[in-house]
Design an enzyme around this catalytic site. Structure first.
Site, PDB file in Angstrom:
ATOM      1  N   ASP A   2       0.881  -1.165   0.000  1.00 56.36           N
ATOM      2  CA  ASP A   2       0.000   0.000   0.000  1.00 56.36           C
ATOM      3  C   ASP A   2       0.916   1.211   0.000  1.00 56.36           C
ATOM      4  O   ASP A   2       1.606   1.477   0.991  1.00 56.36           O
ATOM      5  CB  ASP A   2      -0.889  -0.020   1.256  1.00 56.36           C
ATOM      6  CG  ASP A   2      -1.854   1.160   1.292  1.00 56.36           C
ATOM      7  OD1 ASP A   2      -1.592   2.172   0.604  1.00 56.36           O
ATOM      8  OD2 ASP A   2      -2.866   1.073   2.011  1.00 56.36           O
ATOM      9  N   ASN A  21       3.470   2.264 -10.368  1.00 59.19           N
ATOM     10  CA  ASN A  21       2.254   2.487 -11.156  1.00 59.19           C
ATOM     11  C   ASN A  21       1.056   2.922 -10.311  1.00 59.19           C
ATOM     12  O   ASN A  21       0.161   3.594 -10.801  1.00 59.19           O
ATOM     13  CB  ASN A  21       1.923   1.185 -11.907  1.00 59.19           C
ATOM     14  CG  ASN A  21       0.601   1.245 -12.621  1.00 59.19           C
ATOM     15  OD1 ASN A  21       0.482   1.865 -13.665  1.00 59.19           O
ATOM     16  ND2 ASN A  21      -0.422   0.612 -12.051  1.00 59.19           N
ATOM     17  N   TYR A  23      -3.650  16.030  -8.514  1.00 61.08           N
ATOM     18  CA  TYR A  23      -3.140  14.928  -9.352  1.00 61.08           C
ATOM     19  C   TYR A  23      -1.991  15.426 -10.225  1.00 61.08           C
ATOM     20  O   TYR A  23      -0.922  14.804 -10.290  1.00 61.08           O
ATOM     21  CB  TYR A  23      -4.274  14.388 -10.220  1.00 61.08           C
ATOM     22  CG  TYR A  23      -3.865  13.244 -11.133  1.00 61.08           C
ATOM     23  CD1 TYR A  23      -3.804  11.941 -10.650  1.00 61.08           C
ATOM     24  CD2 TYR A  23      -3.545  13.467 -12.471  1.00 61.08           C
ATOM     25  CE1 TYR A  23      -3.434  10.886 -11.480  1.00 61.08           C
ATOM     26  CE2 TYR A  23      -3.168  12.425 -13.310  1.00 61.08           C
ATOM     27  CZ  TYR A  23      -3.120  11.136 -12.813  1.00 61.08           C
ATOM     28  OH  TYR A  23      -2.751  10.092 -13.631  1.00 61.08           O
ATOM     29  N   LYS A  44       2.163  14.412 -10.161  1.00 66.60           N
ATOM     30  CA  LYS A  44       2.885  13.788 -11.278  1.00 66.60           C
ATOM     31  C   LYS A  44       4.077  14.649 -11.703  1.00 66.60           C
ATOM     32  O   LYS A  44       5.104  14.106 -12.132  1.00 66.60           O
ATOM     33  CB  LYS A  44       1.925  13.545 -12.454  1.00 66.60           C
ATOM     34  CG  LYS A  44       0.818  12.529 -12.161  1.00 66.60           C
ATOM     35  CD  LYS A  44       1.357  11.142 -11.885  1.00 66.60           C
ATOM     36  CE  LYS A  44       0.256  10.090 -11.804  1.00 66.60           C
ATOM     37  NZ  LYS A  44       0.752   8.748 -11.527  1.00 66.60           N
ATOM     38  N   THR A  73      -9.872   3.298 -17.958  1.00 62.41           N
ATOM     39  CA  THR A  73      -9.735   2.519 -16.714  1.00 62.41           C
ATOM     40  C   THR A  73     -10.672   3.148 -15.681  1.00 62.41           C
ATOM     41  O   THR A  73     -11.326   4.162 -15.954  1.00 62.41           O
ATOM     42  CB  THR A  73      -8.290   2.603 -16.154  1.00 62.41           C
ATOM     43  OG1 THR A  73      -8.021   3.969 -15.825  1.00 62.41           O
ATOM     44  CG2 THR A  73      -7.248   2.088 -17.123  1.00 62.41           C
TER      45      THR A  73
HETATM   46  P1  NAP Z   1      -6.764   2.280 -12.057  1.00 60.48           P
HETATM   47  O1  NAP Z   1      -7.331   1.271 -12.989  1.00 60.48           O
HETATM   48  O2  NAP Z   1      -7.674   3.090 -11.215  1.00 60.48           O
HETATM   49  O3  NAP Z   1      -5.670   1.550 -11.161  1.00 60.48           O
HETATM   50  C1  NAP Z   1      -5.026   2.215 -10.137  1.00 60.48           C
HETATM   51  C2  NAP Z   1      -4.297   1.184  -9.307  1.00 60.48           C
HETATM   52  O4  NAP Z   1      -3.607   1.866  -8.254  1.00 60.48           O
HETATM   53  C3  NAP Z   1      -5.235   0.171  -8.660  1.00 60.48           C
HETATM   54  O5  NAP Z   1      -4.633  -1.090  -8.639  1.00 60.48           O
HETATM   55  C4  NAP Z   1      -5.364   0.719  -7.235  1.00 60.48           C
HETATM   56  O6  NAP Z   1      -5.652  -0.282  -6.262  1.00 60.48           O
HETATM   57  C5  NAP Z   1      -3.945   1.214  -7.056  1.00 60.48           C
HETATM   58  N1  NAP Z   1      -3.816   2.083  -5.896  1.00 60.48           N
HETATM   59  C6  NAP Z   1      -4.440   3.246  -5.596  1.00 60.48           C
HETATM   60  N2  NAP Z   1      -4.039   3.695  -4.396  1.00 60.48           N
HETATM   61  C7  NAP Z   1      -3.137   2.785  -3.937  1.00 60.48           C
HETATM   62  C8  NAP Z   1      -2.373   2.664  -2.768  1.00 60.48           C
HETATM   63  N3  NAP Z   1      -2.453   3.540  -1.781  1.00 60.48           N
HETATM   64  N4  NAP Z   1      -1.520   1.610  -2.634  1.00 60.48           N
HETATM   65  C9  NAP Z   1      -1.426   0.689  -3.596  1.00 60.48           C
HETATM   66  N5  NAP Z   1      -2.151   0.718  -4.727  1.00 60.48           N
HETATM   67  C10 NAP Z   1      -2.994   1.762  -4.883  1.00 60.48           C
HETATM   68  O7  NAP Z   1      -5.880   3.380 -12.845  1.00 60.48           O
HETATM   69  P2  NAP Z   1      -4.945   3.293 -14.144  1.00 60.48           P
HETATM   70  O8  NAP Z   1      -5.543   4.192 -15.141  1.00 60.48           O
HETATM   71  O9  NAP Z   1      -4.638   1.888 -14.500  1.00 60.48           O
HETATM   72  O10 NAP Z   1      -3.656   4.046 -13.587  1.00 60.48           O
HETATM   73  C11 NAP Z   1      -2.384   3.430 -13.502  1.00 60.48           C
HETATM   74  C12 NAP Z   1      -1.331   4.517 -13.550  1.00 60.48           C
HETATM   75  O11 NAP Z   1      -1.362   5.197 -14.816  1.00 60.48           O
HETATM   76  C13 NAP Z   1      -1.499   5.615 -12.497  1.00 60.48           C
HETATM   77  O12 NAP Z   1      -0.216   5.999 -12.023  1.00 60.48           O
HETATM   78  C14 NAP Z   1      -2.119   6.745 -13.279  1.00 60.48           C
HETATM   79  O13 NAP Z   1      -1.860   8.012 -12.682  1.00 60.48           O
HETATM   80  C15 NAP Z   1      -1.410   6.599 -14.601  1.00 60.48           C
HETATM   81  N6  NAP Z   1      -2.094   7.236 -15.730  1.00 60.48           N
HETATM   82  C16 NAP Z   1      -3.283   6.776 -16.159  1.00 60.48           C
HETATM   83  C17 NAP Z   1      -3.894   7.407 -17.249  1.00 60.48           C
HETATM   84  C18 NAP Z   1      -5.201   6.937 -17.809  1.00 60.48           C
HETATM   85  O14 NAP Z   1      -5.674   7.567 -18.773  1.00 60.48           O
HETATM   86  N7  NAP Z   1      -5.814   5.871 -17.291  1.00 60.48           N
HETATM   87  C19 NAP Z   1      -3.278   8.502 -17.870  1.00 60.48           C
HETATM   88  C20 NAP Z   1      -2.067   8.936 -17.375  1.00 60.48           C
HETATM   89  C21 NAP Z   1      -1.471   8.296 -16.314  1.00 60.48           C
HETATM   90  P3  NAP Z   1      -7.152  -0.529  -5.693  1.00 60.48           P
HETATM   91  O15 NAP Z   1      -7.857  -1.392  -6.709  1.00 60.48           O
HETATM   92  O16 NAP Z   1      -6.903  -1.209  -4.396  1.00 60.48           O
HETATM   93  O17 NAP Z   1      -7.802   0.821  -5.555  1.00 60.48           O
END
Ligand code: NAP
Length: 239
Positions: free
Chosen positions: A59, A86, A163, A167, A198
């Site tokens: 976590d 991530n 956010y 970053k 996502t």
């Molecule tokens: P997501 O599907 O919401 O997944 C986020 C993940 O982070 C989940 O596994 C969540 O776990 C975990 N998480 C959140 N808080 C946490 C904590 N305190 N400790 C451990 N795990 C934690 O989001 P995603 O879109 O795949 O995002 C992945 C990465 O890509 C992030 O860094 C995000 O900022 C980056 N990103 C995403 C996008 C996009 O368009 N999706 C764009 C730019 C950057 P739980 O299931 O337990 O909540």
């Protein structure tokens, strides 16, 4: 021996897909999840795709979990080859710099920046034992100050200070860590996955397969690859 890769926040979304792709490339994948049961369910989904995957509870908002993860990796493998930071939260979409609640700003930095830095510091001794460690900090184009300063940018209307600034801070960490890696076989880079559909971004237009691509590429760089950059699908982004 297989290369060992830890991916945080990997029980769903882009992180889970990164696990799938690295397992297919014959890495031994440590699927990081803050909830063990959610991690196991996710690992079971990957089971059919081959590769070796196991769950590690991390976590990133709870440093108490870092030492247990470090110890497990040290005892089982004696080193770590890939760390993909991530895990992240983003919950300030309805706010601006004028009114973002301070507790939300602090919570976002705790998870997205302080936790990421502390977890990486904790694992660095194991990463330095790798023949060539690769650290990927999952950033975002929303962390780009260059893009935010440009009124014609595609992100000109985004105001999520918590956010976005978290970053930008992650990118600063990448640059500073990269300085320490100069003259070593180790590399650290920031990745922007794209706008990926996502739970974090339901309006995203890319698939998780596409979104995982940049992080996987940076995690598997050859020795002549970059150190200290910010990339999306092989292209350099503005800091
Ligand atoms: P997501 O599907 O919401 O997944 C986020 C993940 O982070 C989940 O596994 C969540 O776990 C975990 N998480 C959140 N808080 C946490 C904590 N305190 N400790 C451990 N795990 C934690 O989001 P995603 O879109 O795949 O995002 C992945 C990465 O890509 C992030 O860094 C995000 O900022 C980056 N990103 C995403 C996008 C996009 O368009 N999706 C764009 C730019 C950057 P739980 O299931 O337990 O909540």
């Amino acid at each position: 021996m297989k290369r060992i890769a830890l991916i945080t926040g990997a029980n769903k979304g882009i992180g889970l897909e990164i696990c799938r792709q690295l397992a297919q490339k014959d890495y031994h994948v440590l699927l990081g999840a803050r909830d063990a049961a959610r991690g196991q369910e996710a690992a079971a989904l990957l089971g059919q795709d081959g590769g070796t995957v196991e769950v590690v509870v991390v976590d990133v908002a709870d440093p108490a979990t870092f030492e247990a993860a470090r110890k497990l990796i040290e005892e089982r493998f004696g080193r770590l080859d890939v760390l993909i930071n991530n895990a992240a939260m983003g919950e300030d979409w309805g706010y601006t710099a004028e009114n973002v609640p301070m507790d939300l700003l602090r919570q976002t930095f705790e998870t997205n920046f302080f936790g990421l830095v502390e977890m990486t510091q904790r694992l660095l001794p194991l990463l330095r034992l790798s023949e060539g460690a690769r650290i990927v900090n999952q950033s975002s184009i929303l962390g780009s100050l260059g893009e935010h300063s440009d009124p014609t940018s595609q992100i000109a209307d985004v105001h999520a200070l918590a956010y976005d600034a978290s970053k930008s801070a992650v990118n600063a960490f990448t640059v500073h860590l990269a300085k320490l890696f100069r003259g070593t076989p180790h590399k650290v880079n920031s990745a922007h996955p794209g706008s990926v559909k996502t739970d974090l971004n339901p309006a995203g237009t890319l698939t998780v397969e596409e979104g995982a691509h940049t992080a996987v590429e940076l995690a598997t760089l050859n020795s002549d690859g970059p150190n200290g950059g910010f990339f999306h699908l092989g292209k350099v982004l503005a800091w």
